[in-house]
Design a protein around this motif. Structure first.
Motif, mmCIF file in Angstrom:
data_model
loop_
_atom_site.group_PDB
_atom_site.id
_atom_site.type_symbol
_atom_site.label_atom_id
_atom_site.label_comp_id
_atom_site.label_asym_id
_atom_site.label_seq_id
_atom_site.Cartn_x
_atom_site.Cartn_y
_atom_site.Cartn_z
ATOM 1 N N GLY A 194 86.135 51.551 48.433
ATOM 2 C CA GLY A 194 85.924 51.494 49.878
ATOM 3 C C GLY A 194 86.007 52.862 50.525
ATOM 4 N N TYR A 195 86.920 53.685 50.048
ATOM 5 C CA TYR A 195 87.069 55.054 50.553
ATOM 6 C C TYR A 195 85.778 55.844 50.339
ATOM 7 C CZ TYR A 195 88.732 59.917 50.684
ATOM 8 O OH TYR A 195 88.886 61.255 50.955
ATOM 9 N N TYR A 196 85.255 55.814 49.128
ATOM 10 C CA TYR A 196 84.042 56.579 48.822
ATOM 11 C C TYR A 196 82.812 56.014 49.542
ATOM 12 C CZ TYR A 196 86.700 59.172 45.396
ATOM 13 O OH TYR A 196 87.631 59.987 44.798
ATOM 14 N N PHE A 197 82.734 54.688 49.652
ATOM 15 C CA PHE A 197 81.613 54.085 50.359
ATOM 16 C C PHE A 197 81.645 54.456 51.849
ATOM 17 C CE2 PHE A 197 79.584 50.473 52.598
ATOM 18 C CZ PHE A 197 78.310 50.617 52.088
ATOM 19 N N MET A 219 71.467 56.994 47.698
ATOM 20 C CA MET A 219 72.379 55.939 48.167
ATOM 21 C C MET A 219 72.597 54.861 47.109
ATOM 22 S SD MET A 219 71.105 55.477 52.109
ATOM 23 C CE MET A 219 71.938 53.914 52.253
ATOM 24 N N VAL A 220 71.522 54.422 46.492
ATOM 25 C CA VAL A 220 71.640 53.366 45.480
ATOM 26 C C VAL A 220 72.425 53.874 44.272
ATOM 27 C CG1 VAL A 220 70.329 51.938 43.846
ATOM 28 C CG2 VAL A 220 69.620 52.062 46.242
ATOM 29 N N LEU A 252 72.547 64.544 47.719
ATOM 30 C CA LEU A 252 71.147 64.126 47.739
ATOM 31 C C LEU A 252 70.913 63.182 48.921
ATOM 32 C CD1 LEU A 252 68.286 63.895 46.515
ATOM 33 C CD2 LEU A 252 69.171 62.031 45.090
ATOM 34 N N SER A 253 71.825 62.254 49.119
ATOM 35 C CA SER A 253 71.705 61.307 50.227
ATOM 36 C C SER A 253 71.763 62.014 51.573
ATOM 37 C CB SER A 253 72.823 60.256 50.156
ATOM 38 O OG SER A 253 72.746 59.521 48.971
ATOM 39 N N LEU A 254 72.679 62.962 51.725
ATOM 40 C CA LEU A 254 72.787 63.691 52.997
ATOM 41 C C LEU A 254 71.521 64.486 53.286
ATOM 42 C CD1 LEU A 254 76.441 65.094 53.166
ATOM 43 C CD2 LEU A 254 75.569 62.881 53.874
#
Length: 151
Positions: free
Chosen positions: A57-60, A39-40, A128-130
C-alpha cells in the motif's frame, strides 16, 4: 502599464508559435504505452511481491502521489509559459510534492528488505511512469490547445 501589456502580448504570440505543431501519432502512442507499461509493471511487481500488505500500500500510494504531482508540475509550468496566472505557492507546492514523492520512494527502497534487482525494478518503473505521465499530459494539452485554436 502599456509596456507591460505589450510584453504580455508579445510573450503570448511567441508561445502560440511554440505549440502550433500537433504531437505525432507515434509520440502519443509511445507516451501512453510507456505510462501503461510503467504503471502495470509497478503494480504487477507489487502484486507478486512477498512484502506485507501495508508495504504494498505504501508503494502503491507513492506511485499515485508521484503521478499526480508530476502532472501538476507540468500543468503549472505550461500555464506560466502560456501566461496563465499561477500562484507561487501552488507552483512551489507542485515541485515540493514531486520531490517528496521521489524521496519517499528512495527512502522506502533504501530501507526495504528486497534484492537490489527488485529495488531497481521499482525505481525504473516508477520513473518511467512519471516521465510518461508528463508526456501524456503535454500531448493532451497540446491537442486541446490546437482544437481550441481551430474553432
Amino acid at each position: 502599464m502599456e509596456n507591460q501589456v505589450k510584453i504580455e502580448t508579445e510573450k503570448k504570440e511567441k508561445v502560440k508559435g511554440v505549440f502550433d505543431a500537433k504531437p505525432t501519432a507515434a509520440f502519443i502512442s509511445a507516451s501512453w504505452a510507456s505510462l501503461l507499461i510503467g504503471m502495470v509493471s509497478f503494480c504487477v511487481g507489487l502484486w507478486n511481491a512477498t512484502m506485507d500488505l501495508n508495504e504494498k500500500g505504501y508503494y502503491f500510494t507513492i506511485l499515485l502521489f508521484g503521478l499526480f504531482s508530476v502532472i501538476s508540475v507540468q500543468k503549472t509550468v505550461r500555464d506560466r509559459l502560456e501566461g496563465i496566472p499561477v500562484t507561487d505557492i501552488y507552483y512551489g507546492v507542485s515541485w515540493f510534492v514531486t520531490i517528496v514523492s521521489i524521496l519517499l520512494l528512495v527512502i522506502g527502497l533504501w530501507n526495504a528488505n528486497l534484492a537490489l534487482s527488485e529495488k531497481g525494478f521499482y525505481g525504473i518503473s516508477f520513473f518511467l511512469s512519471l516521465f510518461a505521465a508528463i508526456a501524456v499530459q503535454k500531448n493532451t494539452r497540446d491537442i486541446k490547445f490546437l482544437e481550441q485554436k481551430e474553432s
